[in-house]
Design a protein around this motif. Structure first.
Motif, PDB file in Angstrom:
ATOM      1  N   ALA A  88      -9.094   3.182   3.405  1.00 17.45           N
ATOM      2  CA  ALA A  88      -8.235   2.027   3.666  1.00 17.45           C
ATOM      3  C   ALA A  88      -7.488   1.598   2.404  1.00 17.45           C
ATOM      4  CB  ALA A  88      -9.068   0.868   4.193  1.00 17.45           C
ATOM      5  N   PRO A  89      -6.300   1.017   2.557  1.00 18.78           N
ATOM      6  CA  PRO A  89      -5.647   0.400   1.402  1.00 18.78           C
ATOM      7  C   PRO A  89      -6.446  -0.796   0.924  1.00 18.78           C
ATOM      8  CG  PRO A  89      -4.505  -0.203   3.425  1.00 18.78           C
ATOM      9  CD  PRO A  89      -5.541   0.832   3.797  1.00 18.78           C
ATOM     10  N   THR A  90      -6.119  -1.290  -0.252  1.00 18.67           N
ATOM     11  CA  THR A  90      -6.909  -2.379  -0.844  1.00 18.67           C
ATOM     12  C   THR A  90      -7.008  -3.573   0.092  1.00 18.67           C
ATOM     13  OG1 THR A  90      -6.354  -1.709  -3.100  1.00 18.67           O
ATOM     14  CG2 THR A  90      -7.043  -3.993  -2.769  1.00 18.67           C
ATOM     15  N   VAL A  91      -5.876  -4.036   0.630  1.00 15.77           N
ATOM     16  CA  VAL A  91      -5.924  -5.226   1.489  1.00 15.77           C
ATOM     17  C   VAL A  91      -6.666  -4.926   2.785  1.00 15.77           C
ATOM     18  CG1 VAL A  91      -3.851  -6.262   0.500  1.00 15.77           C
ATOM     19  CG2 VAL A  91      -3.624  -4.695   2.435  1.00 15.77           C
TER      20      VAL A  91
ATOM     21  N   GLY B 265      -3.270   4.144   4.335  1.00 14.98           N
ATOM     22  CA  GLY B 265      -4.447   4.493   3.559  1.00 14.98           C
ATOM     23  C   GLY B 265      -4.209   5.689   2.662  1.00 14.98           C
ATOM     24  N   SER B 266      -5.306   6.261   2.147  1.00 14.72           N
ATOM     25  CA  SER B 266      -5.213   7.405   1.248  1.00 14.72           C
ATOM     26  C   SER B 266      -6.370   8.347   1.530  1.00 14.72           C
ATOM     27  CB  SER B 266      -5.258   6.948  -0.219  1.00 14.72           C
ATOM     28  OG  SER B 266      -6.466   6.252  -0.477  1.00 14.72           O
ATOM     29  N   GLY B 267      -6.279   9.556   0.974  1.00 17.06           N
ATOM     30  CA  GLY B 267      -7.352  10.529   1.162  1.00 17.06           C
ATOM     31  C   GLY B 267      -7.438  10.971   2.617  1.00 17.06           C
ATOM     32  N   ALA B 268      -8.650  11.098   3.106  1.00 13.54           N
ATOM     33  CA  ALA B 268      -8.872  11.536   4.492  1.00 13.54           C
ATOM     34  C   ALA B 268      -8.699  10.351   5.434  1.00 13.54           C
ATOM     35  CB  ALA B 268     -10.261  12.146   4.629  1.00 13.54           C
ATOM     36  N   LYS B 269      -7.492   9.805   5.452  1.00 14.78           N
ATOM     37  CA  LYS B 269      -7.272   8.545   6.162  1.00 14.78           C
ATOM     38  C   LYS B 269      -7.252   8.706   7.680  1.00 14.78           C
ATOM     39  CE  LYS B 269      -2.275   8.957   5.275  1.00 14.78           C
ATOM     40  NZ  LYS B 269      -1.110   8.286   4.646  1.00 14.78           N
ATOM     41  N   THR B 270      -6.686   9.826   8.173  1.00 12.39           N
ATOM     42  CA  THR B 270      -6.629   9.997   9.630  1.00 12.39           C
ATOM     43  C   THR B 270      -8.008  10.189  10.245  1.00 12.39           C
ATOM     44  OG1 THR B 270      -4.392  10.909   9.454  1.00 12.39           O
ATOM     45  CG2 THR B 270      -5.610  11.333  11.502  1.00 12.39           C
ATOM     46  N   PRO B 271      -8.877  11.069   9.706  1.00 12.94           N
ATOM     47  CA  PRO B 271     -10.240  11.156  10.265  1.00 12.94           C
ATOM     48  C   PRO B 271     -11.007   9.844  10.150  1.00 12.94           C
ATOM     49  CG  PRO B 271      -9.772  13.065   8.877  1.00 12.94           C
ATOM     50  CD  PRO B 271      -8.648  12.101   8.678  1.00 12.94           C
TER      51      PRO B 271
ATOM     52  N   PRO C 159       0.815  -1.213   0.000  1.00 11.42           N
ATOM     53  CA  PRO C 159       0.000   0.000   0.000  1.00 11.42           C
ATOM     54  C   PRO C 159       0.850   1.265   0.000  1.00 11.42           C
ATOM     55  CG  PRO C 159      -0.895  -1.575   1.542  1.00 11.42           C
ATOM     56  CD  PRO C 159       0.397  -2.166   1.040  1.00 11.42           C
ATOM     57  N   GLY C 160       0.420   2.231  -0.780  1.00  9.29           N
ATOM     58  CA  GLY C 160       1.122   3.512  -0.889  1.00  9.29           C
ATOM     59  C   GLY C 160       1.547   3.817  -2.300  1.00  9.29           C
ATOM     60  N   GLY C 161       1.856   2.739  -3.074  1.00  9.85           N
ATOM     61  CA  GLY C 161       2.170   2.890  -4.487  1.00  9.85           C
ATOM     62  C   GLY C 161       3.294   3.862  -4.750  1.00  9.85           C
ATOM     63  N   GLU C 162       3.130   4.644  -5.823  1.00  8.73           N
ATOM     64  CA  GLU C 162       4.176   5.562  -6.246  1.00  8.73           C
ATOM     65  C   GLU C 162       4.424   6.651  -5.206  1.00  8.73           C
ATOM     66  OE1 GLU C 162       1.715   4.515  -8.101  1.00  8.73           O
ATOM     67  OE2 GLU C 162       2.760   3.356  -9.649  1.00  8.73           O
ATOM     68  N   ALA C 163       3.344   7.089  -4.536  1.00 12.87           N
ATOM     69  CA  ALA C 163       3.514   8.127  -3.513  1.00 12.87           C
ATOM     70  C   ALA C 163       4.428   7.634  -2.398  1.00 12.87           C
ATOM     71  CB  ALA C 163       2.159   8.531  -2.944  1.00 12.87           C
TER      72      ALA C 163
ATOM     73  N   MET D 173      -5.787  -2.577  12.569  1.00 13.51           N
ATOM     74  CA  MET D 173      -6.586  -2.013  11.476  1.00 13.51           C
ATOM     75  C   MET D 173      -6.568  -0.496  11.518  1.00 13.51           C
ATOM     76  SD  MET D 173      -8.278  -2.408   8.762  1.00 13.51           S
ATOM     77  CE  MET D 173      -8.555  -4.169   8.661  1.00 13.51           C
ATOM     78  N   TYR D 174      -6.545   0.075  12.724  1.00 14.73           N
ATOM     79  CA  TYR D 174      -6.452   1.538  12.820  1.00 14.73           C
ATOM     80  C   TYR D 174      -5.192   2.049  12.126  1.00 14.73           C
ATOM     81  CZ  TYR D 174      -5.424   6.088  14.868  1.00 14.73           C
ATOM     82  OH  TYR D 174      -5.102   7.412  15.028  1.00 14.73           O
ATOM     83  N   PHE D 175      -4.052   1.419  12.407  1.00 12.28           N
ATOM     84  CA  PHE D 175      -2.796   1.894  11.812  1.00 12.28           C
ATOM     85  C   PHE D 175      -2.713   1.563  10.325  1.00 12.28           C
ATOM     86  CE2 PHE D 175      -1.380   1.948  16.290  1.00 12.28           C
ATOM     87  CZ  PHE D 175      -0.894   3.245  16.326  1.00 12.28           C
ATOM     88  N   LEU D 176      -3.296   0.453   9.898  1.00  7.88           N
ATOM     89  CA  LEU D 176      -3.303   0.154   8.465  1.00  7.88           C
ATOM     90  C   LEU D 176      -4.057   1.234   7.691  1.00  7.88           C
ATOM     91  CD1 LEU D 176      -3.872  -3.717   8.328  1.00  7.88           C
ATOM     92  CD2 LEU D 176      -1.753  -2.458   7.938  1.00  7.88           C
TER      93      LEU D 176
END
Length: 526
Positions: A258-261, A173-179, A112-116, A165-168
């Protein structure tokens, strides 16, 4: 076989501990690759152990608890280290082991995270080693939830899952992942606290937390008031994780970020922990309290089915900027509504349908999130308007294999006969048509009618999604260039889910033969 079940929990725990040891080398990239390979090896071994557990299971007595370990753990609190599997928990254990293994294989090629992630400086780049440690700890909690037979152990296993799961979500994750991660942990922790109060009430009144002993008593020794209060607390706590309407609002944000997995495991396993707890704890332990609250659970389930479908229709509408991951998350609210409706009927038919729908949803929605994750990797977005626009997916022409898998998963999700999504929802509605004695049949028939309306709405929004993403917008020219089609690691990760969706649809007795005797045992005072 008890050693096999213990090994199922010990292997991922040892793997998670190994990620803390300095054995992967000083080079960050090399350490990440080695950790991801370890993840695949450990989860693969766990899956093989789960297959061995299923092979050694006495299929002639699925109602009997097997592979048991029962030793005193905290004598002062009457807490025992009690493990076992029966026809209710075995399919969920195998499903959990399979999904975690497939997610590990996928992550080995697509962390998870890809190119970024690759472009980030080393000090800000999420560690693959940390990802693997959290992933394996998550697997320990998920498997333990379905294997433990003590209420306090069940609570501990339930809680172990939340932090990884919270840390994943928050880190990978991506976008508004922390909220989204904050909302996930807030809702689920509050639900768990309420559930714990119900467990403590039962344990204090019955003098034990042992789930087998409590099931055998079948409510004897617990007053009606105690049962209602305990059932309400436990039902609310588990309904948050299920998720039941209106306690579902954390789910769309969590899935979107969330990331895909993470999305695959969240939909494929974590939601099942809530519904499994309803069957394992509420039905046999506090039957009178559950019967009192069943009509309300059925009502919320029926509303959730229609609400989830209408939300998906709104997201699928052109111009709505609907996110495809968010749409599938809302679809889970509707699909899990069928599970809750089957449980609320308190009949063997309905509960069997709920358990079958649990497994079917894990297979189908896991496949859907894998496919949507691949689309997001290729496009950088899961926005439906973008995917169906002039430069959009048009998968049938640009990536036909991915298009075929998306269409297959969609028609399985809408309940096409011959695929896994059909049987669970059908049996849940049969259960509502003729609920258990003492429940209002007119009310449950109304719930069944609403559920039937939900199946029509489900077909509508999923066919709209397939049309827009696979065929493109007919008002705009379809792109002629090809997309990268199904990659080898994607085929390896997704094919087992598609195959099992077909097998479960054509041979439902594979699951129902296991669950039916166990369900009758639980309903009758197991």
């Amino acid at each position: 076989m008890n050693a096999v079940l213990i090994a199922l929990l010990v292997l991922p725990l040892l793997g998670a501990a190994l990620t803390l040891a300095p054995v992967f080398g000083p080079d960050r990239a090399v350490a990440d690759r080695r950790a991801l390979r370890l993840n695949s090896v450990v989860t693969g071994a766990v899956f093989l152990v789960s297959v061995a557990l299923a092979a050694g299971f006495d299929h002639g007595s699925p109602a009997r608890m097997q592979a048991t370990t029962d030793v005193s753990w905290i004598p002062a609190l009457h807490v025992r280290f009690h493990l076992g599997v029966d026809g209710v928990s075995l399919p969920l254990i195998v499903l959990t082991a399979l999904l975690t293994f497939l997610c590990a294989l996928y992550s080995e090629k697509r962390l998870p995270g890809g190119e970024a992630r690759d472009a980030a400086p080393d000090e800000h780049r999420p560690s693959g080693q940390a990802f693997v440690g959290l992933f394996l700890l998550l697997e320990v909690g998920m498997l333990a939830t379905f294997a433990v037979l003590d209420l306090l152990l069940f609570f501990l296993a339930f809680e172990i899952v939340l932090i990884p799961m919270y840390f994943l979500i928050a880190r990978w994750g991506s976008g508004a992942k922390t909220p989204a991660a904050n909302r996930f942990i807030l809702y689920t922790l509050l639900g768990s606290a309420v559930m714990l109060l119900g467990f403590l009430l039962i344990g204090s009144k019955a003098g034990t937390f042992d789930m087998q002993a409590l099931a055998a008593a079948h409510g004897n020794g617990l007053s009606h008031t105690t049962q209602v209060i305990a059932a309400l607390a436990i039902m609310v706590g588990l309904a948050v994780k299920a998720p039941a309407w209106p306690l579902h609002s954390w789910l769309p944000d969590a899935h979107t970020a969330a990331p895909t997995v993470g999305s695959v495991l969240l939909a494929g396993v974590l939601l099942k922990m809530g519904t499994y707890g309803l069957v394992r704890v509420l039905l046999p332990v506090v039957p009178d309290g559950t019967a009192t609250l069943a009509p309300y659970l059925g009502a919320f389930a029926a509303v959730g089915i229609v609400y989830g479908s209408l939300a998906c229709l709104a997201l699928a509408r052109p111009g709505s900027k609907g996110d495809l991951k968010r749409l599938i998350a809302y679809s889970s609210v509707g699909h899990m509504g069928f599970v809750l409706l089957g449980i609320a009927s308190l009949t063997p038919v309905g509960v069997n349908g709920a358990l079958f729908a649990n497994i079917a949803h894990g297979l189908i929605t896991g496949l859907l999130f894998f496919v949507v994750g691949a689309l997001k990797d290729r496009y950088g977005t899961a926005d439906l308007d973008t995917l169906s626009g002039a430069t959009g997916a048009a998968l049938y022409g640009r990536a036909p294999r991915i298009g075929a898998l998306l269409a297959f998963a969609a028609v399985a999700s809408l309940g096409l006969p011959g695929l896994a999504g059909f049987w669970g929802e059908l049996l849940a509605m049969f259960g509502a048509f003729d609920p258990a004695a003492g429940l209002s049949r007119p009310a449950f028939v109304t719930y069944m009618v609403l559920a039937g309306l939900g199946t029509l709405l489900t077909a509508a929004y999923l066919l709209i999604v397939v049309k827009r993403v696979c065929m493109g917008d007919p008002a705009q020219p379809a792109p002629v260039d090809r997309l990268p089609d199904l990659r080898s690691y994607e085929a390896v990760s997704w094919t087992p889910l598609a195959a099992l969706t077909l097998v479960a649809g054509l041979w439902p007795a594979l699951l129902l033969g296991l669950s039916d005797p166990a369900v009758k045992h639980l309903l009758g005072g197991g």
